[in-house]
Design a protein around this motif. Structure first.
Motif: not given
Ligand code: SF4
Lengths: 182, 685
Positions: B57, B59-60, B62-64, B91-92, B94-95, B220-221, B565
Motif C-alpha cells: 500500500s 499511499l505515501c 514509505s509503502g507498507c 496500518v496508518c 491513510v491506508c 511511520t508504521v 498523516l
Molecule cells: S500505512 Fe501509512 S505509512 Fe504506510 S504506506 Fe500507507 S500512508 Fe504510508
C-alpha cells in the motif's frame, strides 16, 4: 319513475355478484400476469446435463472455508471445464464467447434474490432441504422462467419477511431484528 | 335492459368485495414493503467470496505491506499484514482508508486531453500515447527540453523515468523535496556517504528534533510499532521518547517529554545540547572534535534560552537523561518532512557521533543496485527546478509529472503553479485529479496501489537496507488506467529506445533479482533486508560553523507547518473517512485554524477565533486563530493538506494551503534551498 322501478337487470344481487366474480377472476388470473414480467436466464444452463456428467450439487453450490455460502459459481469455477467450447450445445458456445473469454460474469437471475439488508446464513439453515426454499432445479434441462415483480423488482420466489418470521416462530428461533438485519 | 346508477354501484361494491378475496391488495401491500429496498439509487453490495490479499500500500512513499480484504474480487477494507516484519500488522489511517480511495470520485477515469482553461475531454489510450510520443519525438536530443518530476521517493519507476530521459538526451529528473534528499547531503558534509537509517527499535532513548517520527516522518508504521514494543501493556516502558519541536503534535503527545522549540532554532537546540553533553564529559574520537567542541561552547544555556525559550535546567535535565541512557538515538528533521537544511540534519546527527551511536543507532545504507544502469536522478530537487523555470533559467518544452503534485505541495505554491504555465506540454501520471493534473495538457490516469505492481526501496528512516514489492489485488482496475511505467516503456519503444523491459513488473523482478530477493515472496507480503555498511562519520564541525544564526524580529512569527498523516500527504488529499477526525479547532466549515500560544497571540494582537491573514513572499492565506499552549513561543502552527482547489467535493475549498506562504532561502554554507525555517507576518483582517 315507473320505468326505473321496473328495471329488472339492475335489481337484486346480480350486479354485486357480477362485480364480485369479475374481480375474483381478474384478481386471480389477470393480476398475476400483469404483475410479473417474464425473463429468461442469459444462458440456458442445464442442470440435467451436468448431473449426467456425474457432478454433485456441492461441486458448484458449496460452503466456503469461512462458512459462507458460495451460492452460484462464478467464471473461475465454470472455466475449470469451459474455458473453451467442449461440447456442441449452442448455450455453451454462447457462455464461452460472451462471458468466459471476455472475463465477464454471467448476470444470472436469482430466483430467491434478497435485498442487501437481509443477512441470510445458509450455514444456519443447513439442516433444511434446499427445496424447502428454492425451486427444484436439479433435473431441469432449461431453467424455469424468471418472474420479476414489476412493482418491487424482486423475483416471484423471493421469500418475504413474514415467511421467514413464521418459520422462525414455528421452530422456536428468535425473530429479533438483529437475527437477520445487521 | 340498462344499467342504472344503483346497479353500477352494486357492481363496484361487488368488485371491491371480490378483490378482497384475491391477492391484489395483500400481495401489493406485501410487495411495497420490500420495494423500498430495491430503489435503483440504493448502492448494491458486491457479493462473493471474502479474501484477504497481500498488497504493497503505497499511499505515501514509505509503502507498507498490508492485507486488502476483497469481496467478489473488489477491495472493501484494509488491515495490517502481521507476517510482514516491518509493519508487523500495523496500518496508518491513510491506508486504512485505501480501499475507499479506490472508488474516490476524484479518480481520473480515463486519459484526458486539455481542450480549454480547466476543460478536458476523455480520449482513447492509443491517442493519448501517440500524443505523448509525438511531443517527446519533437524534443528528442535537445538537452534541458524534457524534464520529469517524481514524487515517489522509493519506487524503481524513477530509474525508468530517468533512463528514458537520458535516452532522449536529457538529465532532468527531479524529486519532490523530502528528508532523504537533505539527509544524504548532510551525511556527505560529515564525511560519509549513503542514506542514513535510524534503529528506533534498538534504542532506549529516542530524541526527535523536529522529526515527527511517530506520525509523519520516515516509515511511520514501523516507527509506531517500535514505539509500541517499548510500552508493553501493564508493563514498564523500556525506552524513553522525547520530542523537541515546534508543536505538541502526535509524536510529542505520546512522548515522555515535549520541549517546545521553534522551527528556526532546531540547530541551536542541538548544538546547545552538545555543549551540555560535552560539559558533562562526553568526548568523541572524531577528527573534528576540538573544532566541534569550540563551536558548541558558543551555544550556552543562555543562548539556547534566547533562541528557543527553554530554561537552562530543562536542557540540563535532558542532557542527564541522555547520559543515563545506554542506547540513545537522535533523529533530526523538519516537523513536516521537507524543507529543512542539511545543517539542521548535521546538527542532530552530530549528537549521534558524539554519543558513539553511529553504526548502531544511526546507520548508513549502501547504495541499492539498479535495475537500469543508465538511470540517475538530478542533484537538485523539484523546487529548485521550478524556480529556474519561473525565472526562465530553464526552458523546458515537455514535463512528465509522476506521482507528484508540485502545483500544490511546493513552497510558494502559487508561484510554482504559475511556473508550470511556462512549460508548453505537461503530462500528469496521476490516479487522482489533483491540482497539478488540473493544469496539465494530458492526464494519463495511474492505477491505485491495489491495482498495480510497485516497489519501495529503502523507505527513509529504516535502519537496514529494505525492499518491499507488491502486485495488483484486483483483476482489472476500476478506472480506465494504465501503469505509468508501462506507458513510458511503450513510449520508449516507439521512440527507438530500448530500456530492456516491457513492463514495470519485469523491472521490479529485475530489481529483486539484483538484490538477491525472491519476487514472489515479496509480493506475498514479505520483505528483503540487507546489512547496513560500517562507517565512521565526523561531527560536521566545519559545515556547522557556517550555519547562519536565525534572525529574529518582532514583526514576524516562525511558521511551523504541521503534518498529520491521517489528513493526507503531499500527493493525497484527506481521505473522506478521515475528514471526520478533523477537529473543530482545526477546521470549522471552510475556515482553517492556525494555532499559537496565548503569549504569541498577545504579541501579534489577536485573540481566539480572530480572522487573520498570513503572508510571506508573494503568497498569503486566510485563517482563524486557535490558542494552543502546545505551540512553541513566537511560532504559528498551520496544518498541511487543506485549501485544495481540485480533488473532490469532500476536500475542495476547505481551509487554505500553507505551502503558499512557505518561503525559500539559501542555506548558508551549502547553497541548498530551505524553507523549514520560514517566517510569516500575521495580520488581523
Ligand atoms: S500505512 Fe501509512 S505509512 Fe504506510 S504506506 Fe500507507 S500512508 Fe504510508
Amino acid at each position: 319513475m315507473e320505468e326505473k322501478k321496473q328495471c329488472k337487470g339492475c335489481g337484486g344481487a346480480l350486479p354485486f355478484v357480477i362485480g364480485f366474480v369479475a374481480a375474483v377472476i381478474a384478481g386471480w388470473v389477470l393480476f398475476p400476469n400483469l404483475l410479473y414480467s417474464k425473463k429468461v436466464q442469459p444462458i440456458r444452463f442445464s442442470h440435467k446435463i451436468h448431473q449426467e456428467q456425474g457432478m454433485e450439487c456441492s461441486g458448484c453450490h458449496a460452503f466456503r472455508d469461512d462458512g459462507s455460502y458460495a451460492g452460484l459459481p462464478n467464471n473461475d469455477k465454470c472455466m475449470e471445464c469451459h474455458s473453451d467450447v467442449v461440447g456442441s450445445d449452442p448455450a455453451e458456445k454462447l457462455y464461452v464467447e460472451e462471458y468466459a473469454k471476455k472475463g465477464k460474469e454471467v448476470p444470472w437471475l436469482i430466483y430467491q434474490y434478497q435485498p442487501d439488508n437481509v443477512i441470510f446464513s445458509h450455514k444456519a439453515h443447513e439442516s433444511f432441504e434446499c427445496k424447502s426454499c428454492h425451486l427444484e432445479l436439479e433435473k431441469s434441462d432449461t431453467p424455469p422462467v424468471y418472474y420479476e415483480n414489476r412493482l418491487s423488482g424482486y423475483s416471484k420466489q423471493t421469500m418475504k419477511m413474514w415467511q421467514c418470521e413464521r418459520c422462525h416462530a414455528e421452530n422456536g428461533v428468535s425473530n429479533a431484528c438483529h437475527v437477520c438485519h445487521k | 335492459m340498462g344499467l342504472d346508477r344503483r346497479g353500477f354501484v352494486k357492481i363496484v361494491v361487488g368488485g371491491v368485495a371480490g378483490t378482497l378475496f384475491t391477492p391484489v391488495i395483500w400481495q401489493s401491500l406485501d410487495d411495497v414493503s420490500i420495494w423500498s429496498q430495491n430503489w435503483p439509487w440504493i448502492p448494491r453490495l458486491n457479493k462473493g467470496e471474502v479474501k484477504s490479499k497481500a498488497a504493497l500500500s503505497k499511499l505515501c512513499p514509505s509503502g507498507c505491506a498490508v492485507k486488502v480484504k476483497t469481496v467478489g474480487g473488489l477491495p472493501f477494507a484494509v488491515a495490517g499484514n502481521a507476517a510482514n516484519p516491518m509493519s508487523k500488522g500495523g496500518v496508518c489511517p491513510v491506508c486504512a482508508a485505501g480501499a475507499q480511495l479506490m472508488y474516490s470520485p476524484a479518480r481520473v477515469q480515463s486519459p484526458m486531453k486539455k481542450v480549454g482553461e480547466g476543460k478536458f475531454e476523455a480520449i482513447k489510450w492509443e491517442d493519448a500515447e501517440a500524443l505523448l510520443v509525438e511531443k517527446l519525438t519533437a524534443l528528442k536530443g535537445q538537452d534541458g527540453k524534457i524534464a520529469a518530476i517524481s514524487g515517489d521517493e522509493t519506487g524503481t519507476a524513477n530509474e525508468v523515468i530517468s533512463a528514458l530521459l537520458a535516452g532522449l538526451g536529457n538529465s532532468g529528473t527531479y524529486m519532490m523535496p523530502g528528508e532523504k534528499f537533505v539527509a544524504e547531503k548532510g551525511v556527505k558534509l560529515m564525511g560519509g556517504s549513503g542514506q542514513p537509517g535510524f534503529d528506533i527499535a534498538g534504542a532506549d532513548l529516542v530524541l526527535m528534533i523536529g522529526a515527527d517520527a511517530l506520525d509523519s516522518w520516515g516509515a511511520t508504521v514501523a516507527n509506531q510499532k517500535a514505539f509500541a514494543a517499548t510500552r508493553p501493556t501493564g508493563g514498564v516502558a523500556t525506552a524513553k521518547f522525547v520530542y523537541a519541536g515546534p508543536v505538541l503534535n502526535s509524536s510529542a503527545a505520546v512522548s515522555d517529554k515535549f520541549l517546545p522549540v521553534p522551527p528556526t532554532a532546531t540547530a541551536a537546540f542541538a548544538l546547545g545540547l552538545a555543549n551540555q553533553l560535552i560539559s558533562a564529559g562526553a568526548v568523541s574520537s572524531a577528527p573534528d572534535f576540538a573544532e566541534y567542541k569550540a563551536l558548541a561552547a558558543k551555544y550556552t544555556a543562555e543562548e539556547v534560552e534566547k533562541a528557543t525559550g527553554l530554561k537552562p535546567e530543562t536542557m540540563k535535565e535532558l542532557a542527564a537523561m541522555i547520559k543515563a541512557a545506554k542506547a540513545p538515538l537522535v533523529i533530526a528533521g523538519a516537523s513536516f518532512g521537507q524543507g529543512a537544511g542539511a545543517l539542521d540534519f548535521v546538527a542532530g546527527a552530530s549528537l549521534n557521533v558524539l554519543l558513539g551511536r553511529v553504526g548502531s543507532g544511526m546507520t548508513l545504507l549502501p547504495a541499492a543496485p539498479k535495475a537500469i544502469a543508465s538511470s540517475s536522478v538530478s542533484e537538485k530537487d523539484a523546487a529548485s527546478f521550478l524556480a529556474n523555470v519561473a525565472t526562465g533559467k530553464a526552458a523546458v518544452g515537455a514535463l512528465l509529472v509522476y506521482e507528484a503534485n508540485p502545483a500544490y505541495a511546493l513552497p510558494q505554491a502559487g508561484d510554482m503553479a504559475k511556473a508550470l504555465g511556462n512549460i508548453a506540454f505537461k503530462v500528469s501520471f496521476s490516479t487522482y485529479m489533483d491540482e497539478t493534473a488540473a493544469l496539465c495538457d494530458l492526464i494519463l490516469p495511474a492505477p491505485h496501489p491495489y491495482e498495480r505492481f510497485d516497489d519501495a526501496m529503502n523507505p527513509y528512516g529504516v535502519a537496514k537496507p529494505t525492499y518491499l514489492a507488491g502486485k495488483p489485488v484486483v483483476k482489472k482496475p476500476v478506472a480506465d488506467c494504465k501503469d505509468p511505467v508501462d506507458v513510458l516503456l511503450g513510449a520508449a519503444g516507439k521512440l527507438g529506445l530500448s530500456l530492456g523491459f516491457e513492463t514495470y513488473a519485469d523491472v521490479i523482478k529485475a530489481k529483486a533479482a539484483a538484490l538477491g530477493a525472491d519476487f514472489d515472496a515479496l509480493t506475498a507480503g514479505g520483505i528483503w533486508n540487507g546489512e547496513a555498511k560500517g562507517a565512521s562519520l565526523n561531527l560536521g564541525a566545519s559545515a556547522l560553523a557556517k550555519a547562519a544564526p536565525a534572525k529574529a524580529d518582532d514583526k514576524t512569527l516562525a511558521l511551523a507547518p504541521v503534518c498529520k498523516l491521517a489528513y493526507g500527504s503531499a500527493t493525497l488529499a484527506t481521505p473522506p473517512a478521515n475528514l471526520l477526525t478533523v477537529r473543530d479547532t482545526e477546521l470549522s466549515g471552510k475556515d482553517l485554524f492556525v494555532q499559537m500560544n496565548a503569549a504569541t497571540a498577545k504579541k501579534v494582537g489577536v485573540a481566539e477565533g480572530a480572522k487573520v491573514k498570513l503572508s510571506a513572499g508573494s503568497g498569503e492565506m486566510k485563517a482563524r486563530v486557535h490558542l494552543n499552549e502546545g505551540v512553541a513561543p513566537g511560532t504559528v502552527a498551520v496544518l498541511l493538506g487543506f485549501g485544495r482547489s481540485a480533488w473532490d467535493e469532500f476536500t475542495k475549498g476547505k481551509g487554505d494551503n500553507v505551502y503558499k506562504i512557505l518561503t525559500v532561502s539559501d542555506e548558508a554554507g551549502t547553497g541548498l534551498k530551505v524553507w523549514a525555517g520560514s517566517t510569516v507576518t500575521v495580520a488581523k483582517v
